[in-house]
Scaffold this motif. Structure first.
Motif, PDB file in Angstrom:
ATOM      1  N   PRO A   1       0.819  -1.212   0.000  1.00  0.00           N
ATOM      2  CA  PRO A   1       0.000   0.000   0.000  1.00  0.00           C
ATOM      3  C   PRO A   1       0.857   1.268   0.000  1.00  0.00           C
ATOM      4  N   ALA A   2       0.252   2.365  -0.432  1.00  0.00           N
ATOM      5  CA  ALA A   2       0.935   3.659  -0.480  1.00  0.00           C
ATOM      6  C   ALA A   2       1.593   3.953   0.868  1.00  0.00           C
ATOM      7  N   HIS A   3       2.843   4.402   0.812  1.00  0.00           N
ATOM      8  CA  HIS A   3       3.611   4.828   1.981  1.00  0.00           C
ATOM      9  C   HIS A   3       3.851   3.704   2.999  1.00  0.00           C
ATOM     10  N   GLN A   4       3.853   2.459   2.531  1.00  0.00           N
ATOM     11  CA  GLN A   4       4.175   1.329   3.400  1.00  0.00           C
ATOM     12  C   GLN A   4       5.349   0.552   2.802  1.00  0.00           C
TER      13      GLN A   4
ATOM     14  N   ALA B   1       4.669   1.678  -8.309  1.00  0.00           N
ATOM     15  CA  ALA B   1       6.126   1.814  -8.288  1.00  0.00           C
ATOM     16  C   ALA B   1       6.623   1.438  -6.901  1.00  0.00           C
ATOM     17  N   LEU B   2       7.794   0.843  -6.854  1.00  0.00           N
ATOM     18  CA  LEU B   2       8.426   0.466  -5.594  1.00  0.00           C
ATOM     19  C   LEU B   2       9.891   0.876  -5.623  1.00  0.00           C
ATOM     20  N   THR B   3      10.400   1.276  -4.483  1.00  0.00           N
ATOM     21  CA  THR B   3      11.837   1.399  -4.322  1.00  0.00           C
ATOM     22  C   THR B   3      12.307   0.060  -3.779  1.00  0.00           C
ATOM     23  N   ILE B   4      13.197  -0.572  -4.520  1.00  0.00           N
ATOM     24  CA  ILE B   4      13.726  -1.880  -4.158  1.00  0.00           C
ATOM     25  C   ILE B   4      15.137  -1.679  -3.641  1.00  0.00           C
ATOM     26  N   ARG B   5      15.393  -2.119  -2.422  1.00  0.00           N
ATOM     27  CA  ARG B   5      16.753  -2.073  -1.893  1.00  0.00           C
ATOM     28  C   ARG B   5      17.266  -3.500  -1.808  1.00  0.00           C
ATOM     29  N   ILE B   6      18.412  -3.736  -2.423  1.00  0.00           N
ATOM     30  CA  ILE B   6      19.090  -5.035  -2.359  1.00  0.00           C
ATOM     31  C   ILE B   6      20.475  -4.754  -1.794  1.00  0.00           C
ATOM     32  N   GLY B   7      20.712  -5.218  -0.579  1.00  0.00           N
ATOM     33  CA  GLY B   7      21.961  -4.878   0.101  1.00  0.00           C
ATOM     34  C   GLY B   7      22.016  -3.377   0.313  1.00  0.00           C
ATOM     35  N   ASP B   8      23.093  -2.739  -0.160  1.00  0.00           N
ATOM     36  CA  ASP B   8      23.242  -1.298  -0.002  1.00  0.00           C
ATOM     37  C   ASP B   8      22.824  -0.519  -1.241  1.00  0.00           C
ATOM     38  N   ALA B   9      22.379  -1.200  -2.286  1.00  0.00           N
ATOM     39  CA  ALA B   9      21.965  -0.540  -3.524  1.00  0.00           C
ATOM     40  C   ALA B   9      20.444  -0.440  -3.574  1.00  0.00           C
TER      41      ALA B   9
ATOM     42  N   GLU C   1       9.767  -0.749  -0.728  1.00  0.00           N
ATOM     43  CA  GLU C   1       9.138   0.418  -0.123  1.00  0.00           C
ATOM     44  C   GLU C   1       8.331   1.178  -1.171  1.00  0.00           C
ATOM     45  N   ASN C   2       7.101   1.505  -0.821  1.00  0.00           N
ATOM     46  CA  ASN C   2       6.231   2.265  -1.711  1.00  0.00           C
ATOM     47  C   ASN C   2       6.212   3.707  -1.222  1.00  0.00           C
ATOM     48  N   LEU C   3       6.889   4.585  -1.941  1.00  0.00           N
ATOM     49  CA  LEU C   3       6.979   5.994  -1.572  1.00  0.00           C
ATOM     50  C   LEU C   3       5.889   6.833  -2.234  1.00  0.00           C
ATOM     51  N   SER C   4       5.012   6.193  -2.996  1.00  0.00           N
ATOM     52  CA  SER C   4       4.005   6.929  -3.765  1.00  0.00           C
ATOM     53  C   SER C   4       2.667   6.992  -3.030  1.00  0.00           C
TER      54      SER C   4
END
Length: 141
Positions: A45-48, A68-76, A97-100
């Motif tokens: 969900p949005a902002h989760q 859209a999602l921000t995907i973090r894999i390790g430090d990238a 993380e969903n920043l939208s």
């Protein structure tokens, strides 16, 4: 020899929410007798977010259908948009993380299976809903 086709609706699967998002493990060893991996859906969900974790025995493939999602894999990290996919190699910590302002929806596949379900998923940050049922392969992840 023809085998009967087993069809599963994602909405028939109880969602797992413990680590954030709404995760439904749809095609699994318990639901269809899968032996090589399992497939499911994830809604963030949005902002989760889905808390950071890793799979010591499995690679994870994620195709984002909507949002859209921000995907973090390790430090990238990278932004994944609808129609894009990412592979997360086994043993790599990852977080979604969903920043939208709109929900994100994706389809994931995890393979190969861990030797035992309880060792296939390792949490590396506090989960947002610790009192929810723990992840499991079958009805939910």
């Amino acid at each position: 020899m023809t085998k009967e086709i087993t069809k599963i609706s994602a909405m028939e699967i109880d969602p797992a929410v413990r680590q954030g998002g709404i995760v439904r493990a749809v095609l699994t060893p318990n639901t269809v007798g899968a032996t090589a991996g399992f497939m499911g859906t994830v809604t963030v969900p949005a902002h989760q977010f889905v808390a950071e974790h890793y799979h010591p025995y499995s690679d994870e493939f994620l195709f984002l259908v909507d949002g859209a999602l921000t995907i973090r894999i390790g430090d990238a990290s990278t932004e994944l948009k609808a129609g894009e996919a990412v592979m997360i190699p086994r043993g790599h910590r990852h977080r979604f993380e969903n920043l939208s302002d709109v929900d994100a929806f994706g389809v994931f596949h995890i393979c190969p299976l861990a030797p035992r379900p309880e060792i296939g998923h390792v949490e590396t940050e506090p989960v947002p809903f610790p009192d929810a049922a723990p992840p499991r392969v079958g009805g939910a992840r």
